[in-house]
Scaffold this motif. Structure first.
Motif: not given
Length: 242
Positions: A1-4, A100-110, A220-227
């Motif tokens: 995970m990247h540093r803040t 503001v919430s900074v969210l990180v998550g996976p790259l989407g596909t499909g 959140e449904a797409l797999g993001f979480r607050e960083h």
């Protein structure tokens, strides 16, 4: 995970101001008032001066560019505590939300039904920026760098995607009211993921006001979480009409 700090700097790279300067590690940014992020001092890292003096520089830069002095600081950071100790206060009147919430998550596909434009169309500008005739500052912020302009079902939805340092930065996601609840936001997110993966990105980052419950639920449904979170600060005595 990247540093803040790294995430904040990469987000700034993906959302470039028209004019920038520095005070130590802090970035001073101006873009004719277009968005808080492009018209604030990014207070991460060491300013190389006592924070109170660095904030004086923030004010000088802002006044020189006809924008109100604003500092963007990571919630709970040493810089934020020092900014508060210097007498600055949260900018609670910020139109898009000062916390503001900074969210990180996976790259989407499909992705399906989404295409990328070689340059933003009038319809893309209307959806993403609320105008078909963007001002120079809007053009600079939204089109500088490695940027993709995605549209769903021609012009039913739009999003801005930018890659910086291996991170996909997503912003300006919009779907026309009559086309909502059809999965177009998810399709746009999936398409940006596939586009960014081809350009070396491995993770996605985006910023959402903490009171934007529908957007937070989608991500959140797409797999993001607050960083982390950040907040805007202004001098307590500043004339905010500037």
């Amino acid at each position: 995970m990247h540093r803040t700090e790294t995430v904040e700097l990469l987000c700034a790279d993906a959302w470039p101001a028209v004019t920038e300067d520095k005070v130590g590690d802090w970035r001073l940014r101006a873009a004719s008032g277009f968005t808080g992020r492009a018209n604030s001092a990014l207070a991460v890292g060491d300013p190389g001066l006592p924070v109170a003096e660095a904030l004086d520089r923030v004010c000088e830069f802002a006044h020189a560019h006809d924008i109100p002095p604003v500092a963007q600081a990571v919630v709970g950071s040493a810089n934020e505590r020092a900014i508060e100790a210097a007498g600055w206060v949260p900018k609670t009147d910020h139109a898009a939300g000062h916390l503001v919430s900074v969210l990180v998550g996976p790259l989407g596909t499909g992705a399906d039904g989404v295409s990328f434009l070689p340059e933003p169309s009038a319809a893309w500008w209307e959806l993403a920026a609320g105008t078909t005739e963007p001002a120079p500052a809007q053009r600079h912020v939204l089109t500088t760098g490695e940027v993709g302009y995605a549209v769903a079902e021609i012009t039913a939805g739009a999003v801005r995607a930018a890659v910086a340092g291996g991170l996909l930065h997503v912003s300006r996601l919009a779907v026309r009211p009559q086309h909502r609840r059809r999965g177009l936001a998810r399709a746009l997110m999936a398409a940006t993921g596939e586009w960014a993966a081809g350009r070396g990105a491995t993770e996605c980052v985006l910023q959402v006001a903490v009171d934007n419950a529908p957007a937070l639920a989608l991500y959140e449904a797409l797999g993001f979480r607050e960083h982390h979170q950040y907040r805007y600060w202004v001098p307590a005595c500043e004339d905010r009409s500037l």
